[in-house]
Design a protein around this motif. Structure first.
Motif, short mmCIF file in Angstrom:
data_model
loop_
_atom_site.label_atom_id
_atom_site.label_comp_id
_atom_site.label_asym_id
_atom_site.label_seq_id
_atom_site.Cartn_x
_atom_site.Cartn_y
_atom_site.Cartn_z
N ILE A 77 1.00 -1.22 0.07
CA ILE A 77 -0.13 -0.07 0.06
C ILE A 77 0.84 1.31 0.05
N VAL A 78 0.87 2.04 -1.06
CA VAL A 78 1.56 3.21 -1.20
C VAL A 78 0.53 4.38 -0.78
N MET A 79 0.93 5.57 -0.27
CA MET A 79 0.15 6.69 -0.05
C MET A 79 -0.37 7.19 -1.31
N ASP A 80 0.49 7.40 -2.31
CA ASP A 80 0.26 8.00 -3.43
C ASP A 80 1.36 7.57 -4.56
N ILE A 81 1.01 7.05 -5.59
CA ILE A 81 1.64 6.35 -6.40
C ILE A 81 2.29 7.46 -7.49
N ASN A 82 1.98 8.55 -7.41
CA ASN A 82 2.46 9.76 -8.07
C ASN A 82 3.79 10.28 -7.68
N VAL A 83 4.02 10.06 -6.20
CA VAL A 83 5.34 10.42 -5.74
C VAL A 83 6.48 9.54 -6.18
N SER A 84 7.31 10.07 -6.61
CA SER A 84 8.34 9.29 -7.43
C SER A 84 9.24 8.52 -6.38
N TYR A 85 8.89 9.17 -5.09
CA TYR A 85 9.91 8.28 -4.07
C TYR A 85 9.59 6.91 -3.77
N TYR A 86 8.15 6.72 -4.37
CA TYR A 86 7.88 5.37 -3.93
C TYR A 86 8.13 4.32 -4.99
N ALA A 87 8.35 4.98 -6.45
CA ALA A 87 8.43 3.81 -7.14
C ALA A 87 9.68 2.94 -7.09
#
Lengths: 336, 336
Positions: free
Chosen positions: A64-74
């Motif tokens: 679960i990611v908070m926001d897939i848009n945030v490149s940090y998560y990719a």
DNA sequence: ATGAAAGCGCTAACAG
DNA sequence: CTGTTAGCGCTTTCAT
């Protein structure tokens, strides 16, 4: 099309078909061939629900990611994905879109056993909530912060330490009036980075000025507004430590509007090493978190726990981060 | 903890518990309360595998994206997610990481019925492969291109049309020697954008020069190398149309190294409206695709098909795109 | 308004 | 090496 159909066609029992499907070694190769051929001809594909129900495993883990848009998560996801894949697990990504309700909704995937384990990459969920899931026997890991529960795997960087390092860097460049742009209050990241900021000031005997703290909720626009509020206060400051790069981008915008030059009039350091920081002018100094490694090592750990009920490494992995000095704080920006 | 346990505790039959769980109206409210309380006390949570197996539905749809890192996909996913969520479906995102094998692997989720429907956001998979899945009765939608199959939902923009528009824009600014940076050959996007490029030249009676075409595989680094090859050829050109923004970023890098000024010495237009284009100097002209709308409308369509076996709108949605003129092709860059 | 019984498609335990 | 039997946990007739 089910397993009995294949069995009938191949002239064997369902069990044998199941064995072939699961690569059991105790099937004569002639039998195996017959079965394979029947599978082929019938276009049979095993049903996951039946399989999962019977075997009580899904070979899937969720993220679960908070926001897939945030490149940090990719990058984190890539680390998770590759490790899990190598161990035979599929990874399903859930985008909570900054929405607490959706985030909690996705927890259902773990509780209804759609997935065998869950990795949280979301700063919002509360510690007790996570501990509670672990207590119920679910297998959980979390990236980005520490959870004090013996069954929760964590991987995180030391916010306090790298913040102290970042702010010290500004101080060593002669700044004494340094503003801090904070993220939202619920996130440990926010107050730990604030603490690092304060420690750096203390270490260099610089007084802490609460009026130099503003909250930008980790968001570019709100970061812009936060720094505008700082300027409006007329308290002098010559540098900004932003708790993430998004807010730092807001600072660029404010400075552009007000005709303030970075770094000569205002030095700036962010956190996350957002890709944009390498392209913007001047390039942005920031803190790089080893995202891939965090994802990979945490996943290794979690899967170890899921299968052996023990962690291959210690369950809390504190991972080193790196200060990247680019032009916005007086560096050369030569890293690209 | 299963449904019979709840039933026993509440002093009712499993059937009644199931009815409460599924919000059936034919349960006396006193009974419902007893059941709810038992569920609460026991901390019961229904098992998805058993449910799916019995009901033959999962209320989940999958999305396979080629690379979750590419910001182009994030907005699409939001469109998918929000629409699906409103209709009671959970969305599971699968990151193929540019890997054909992984991509195909994720197809298994559809075939083993882990998900009820699948949305493809991947240019790599071949048309026949997709048509084949649809023929087998699986519910499929695809974003970014057109598939000629009556059971496949598609949403896409008109590559040829917007490319013609983008290149015409360059021509109208006085450019006659315009290079084209292509993506990888398997993608329709590549040759359709090339076709639009050619049409624009034709329309303005400018000869087509094959030596001005290079392939950069939609990748920044390879785009950089491609434009370097162009420079090395010594064929003159004053503008570049890059089939995506990533490759356009490669052009910036090449120009920086070679001391070529954008746009005065080289005009540049990309495609995708990558966020970086607004921050880089000079800002990048590009083509905006209505990503959210594509995701949302396609999902609406697919779910309509899954439930009613008919498409609410026509099954192939051609969606308008917008040319954004910023500084890299002589605009003011005033949009942010 | 509620319950009993059957079965979704698979695999594990046991037998041979 | 192969088959028989039972059952994973739920929902869906059908009956009452």
């Amino acid at each position: 099309m089910k397993i009995v159909d294949v069995a009938a066609k191949a002239g064997v029992s369902p069990t044998t078909v199941s064995r072939v499907l699961n690569g059991s070694s105790l099937v004569k190769s002639r039998t195996r061939n017959k079965v394979m051929q029947a599978i082929e001809e019938l276009g049979y594909y095993p049903n996951a629900a039946a399989k999962n129900l019977r075997s009580q495993r899904t070979w899937k883990i969720g993220v679960i990611v908070m926001d897939i848009n945030v490149s940090y998560y990719a990058e984190i996801i890539k680390g998770i994905e590759n490790t899990a894949y190598a161990k035979g697990y599929k990874v399903l990504i859930c985008d909570a879109q900054n929405n607490r309700e959706k985030e909690r909704d996705f927890l259902g995937l773990l509780m209804d056993r759609t997935i065998d384990g869950l990795i949280l990459v979301t700063p919002q969920m509360s510690d007790p909530e996570i501990a509670d899931l672990a207590d119920k026997g679910y297998d959980i890991g979390i990236i980005g912060r520490y959870i004090d529960h013996e069954r929760v795997a964590c991987a995180y960087t030391d916010n306090i330490e790298f913040s102290e390092r970042a702010v010290s860097h500004l101080i060593e460049n002669g700044h004494t009036h340094i503003a801090f742009l904070s993220g939202f209050a619920e996130a440990v990241d926010s107050y730990e980075r604030l603490e690092g900021y304060i420690r750096a000031l203390k270490k260099h005997n610089i007084p802490f000025r609460p009026e130099l703290i503003e909250n930008g909720n980790f968001d570019e626009t709100l970061g812009y507004e936060a720094v505008m509020r700082l300027f409006a206060k007329k308290v002098p400051f010559t540098a900004v430590y932003a708790a993430n790069d998004e807010m730092a981008l807001g600072v660029y915008k404010a400075c552009k509007e007000l005709g303030i030059r970075i770094p000569s009039q205002l030095a700036l350091v962010g956190v996350d090493n957002n890709r944009i920081g390498k392209y913007i002018v001047p390039t942005l100094s920031t803190v790089e978190q080893p995202k891939y490694a965090m994802g990979a090592r945490l996943t290794e750990n979690l899967i170890g726990w899921m299968t052996q009920k023990q962690f291959p490494e210690r369950r809390d992995l504190k991972i080193a981060s790196e200060l990247i000095i680019r032009e916005s704080s007086g560096g050369t920006g030569s890293d690209g």
